[in-house]
Design an enzyme around this catalytic site. Sequence first.
Site, short mmCIF file in Angstrom:
data_model
loop_
_atom_site.label_atom_id
_atom_site.label_comp_id
_atom_site.label_asym_id
_atom_site.label_seq_id
_atom_site.Cartn_x
_atom_site.Cartn_y
_atom_site.Cartn_z
N CYS A 139 0.82 -1.23 0.00
CA CYS A 139 0.00 0.00 0.00
C CYS A 139 0.84 1.27 0.00
O CYS A 139 0.33 2.34 -0.32
CB CYS A 139 -0.96 0.01 1.17
SG CYS A 139 -2.18 -1.30 1.08
N HIS A 151 -3.25 7.57 1.99
CA HIS A 151 -3.64 6.22 1.56
C HIS A 151 -5.03 5.96 2.12
O HIS A 151 -5.31 6.26 3.28
CB HIS A 151 -2.63 5.20 2.09
CG HIS A 151 -3.07 3.79 1.88
ND1 HIS A 151 -3.54 3.33 0.67
CD2 HIS A 151 -3.14 2.73 2.73
CE1 HIS A 151 -3.86 2.05 0.79
NE2 HIS A 151 -3.64 1.67 2.02
N ASN A 171 -10.05 0.04 -0.19
CA ASN A 171 -8.59 0.12 -0.16
C ASN A 171 -8.05 -0.45 -1.48
O ASN A 171 -8.14 -1.65 -1.71
CB ASN A 171 -8.06 -0.67 1.04
CG ASN A 171 -6.54 -0.62 1.17
OD1 ASN A 171 -5.85 -0.19 0.25
ND2 ASN A 171 -6.04 -1.05 2.30
#
Length: 323
Positions: free
Chosen positions: A114, A250, A280
Amino acid sequence: MTIRAVVKGIGHYLPDRIVSNADLEALVDTTDEWIRTRSGIERRHFAAEGQMTSDLATRAALAALADAGLEPDDIDAIIVATSTPDLTFPSAATMVQGKLGMTRGFAFDVQAVCAGFVFAMANAQALIVSEQATRVLVIGAETFSRLMDWKDRSTCVLFGDGAGAVVLEAGTGDGSNADRGILAIDLHSDGRFKDLLYVDGGVSTGATGKLRMHGKEVFRHAVEKLAQTAHTSLGKLGLTGDDVDWIVPHQANLRIIAATAHKMHVPMDRVVVTVQDHGNTSAASIPLALSVGRDRGQVKSGDLIVTEAIGGGLTWGSVVIRL
Ligand code: ACO
C-alpha cells in the site's frame, strides 16, 4: 537552481463494476452497517474477468498523459507501483509500455504494497534529479479483489481495484518551499512486522495465495507511523500540518485517515477522502485520490500536499509536493 520533479498531469481509471456493501452481504456474513462504521467503505470497484492490472494502469496512464498534453513517446521511464502484477514477470510496467506502444525509455515495477506509490514517487524523483530521465510516468495500479479469501469477512470487505497515474517532469526552482514539485520525502520499512499483513502464496508455494491481515495490529501501527512520517517530511522543510493545503492519504480506513489528520492538527475539510467509493486499492489509492480530489475541485495547482501511506512489510512513508 534546484531540479524539481514537477507534476504535469494526473489521471485515473476505475473498472465499471461497482460492488456495494449490500452486494457483499449476499456473499459473506457481514452488514453494510459493520463495514461503514469500522472502515468508512460504502462501495468498491472490481475488475472484470480478463481485465488485468496492466489494463487499468494503461487507462490511468493515458488519462494522465492527456492531462499533461503528452504522447507516450515523450516519456523516458514508467514506474508501476503494484503488488498484483498480471504475471510474476515481466513487470506490469513493461506490459504498460507495450500497451502504450512506447518504443523507447525503460520501465519497472516497485513493490511496497500500500505504500508503493510513495516509494515509486521517490524513485521517479531520484531519476529526474540525477538527470537519468526528464519525464517519468508513475502509476499505482491494483487488482486486490483477486487476492481476497471470500471466507475471511475481516479482509474481503475492505479492498477494491483501480489505478491512478501522474506524469512527473523535470523543472527548476530556487530551492525554496515555494517551488513546484516534490519538496521532501520520508521512507521506512521494518521486516520484523512481515506477519501482520501478507499474501500466503507466491513462487515458494506454487499458488498465488490470499491476503492475510492482523487488522487491529496494522491499525495501531498505521495511526502512529503515518503521523510520524508526515511530521518528518514536513519537518525537513521547516513546515507543520498548519502549512498543508491538503492531505492526500492512503485510503484504507476512514478511522485511520481521521486519526492521522487529528495528530497532524489538520481538519478533515483539508483531507481528500475517497475510501467510501473505492475501498482500499493499495498502491493505487493515493494517485486515485489525487485525481478524484482534483476533479472535485479540492486540490489545485500551487497547493501544498502531503501524501502518506503504510502497507505490508511493514513499509511506510510520505511525500510533500507542491502541485
Ligand atoms: N462483518 C461483520 N463483522 C465482522 C467483519 C465483517 N466484515 N469482520 C470482522 N467482524 C467481527 C469480528 O469477527 C469481531 O467479532 P468478535 O468481537 O465477536 O470477535 C468484530 O467484528 C470486531 O473485529 P475487529 O477485528 O476487532 O474490528 P476492528 O474494529 O479492529 O476493525 C478493521 C477491523 C476494519 C480491519 C480494522 O482493524 C482496520 O482497518 N485495520 C487496518 C487495516 C488496514 O489499513 N490494512 C491495510 C494496510 S495496507 C496494505 O498494505 C494492504
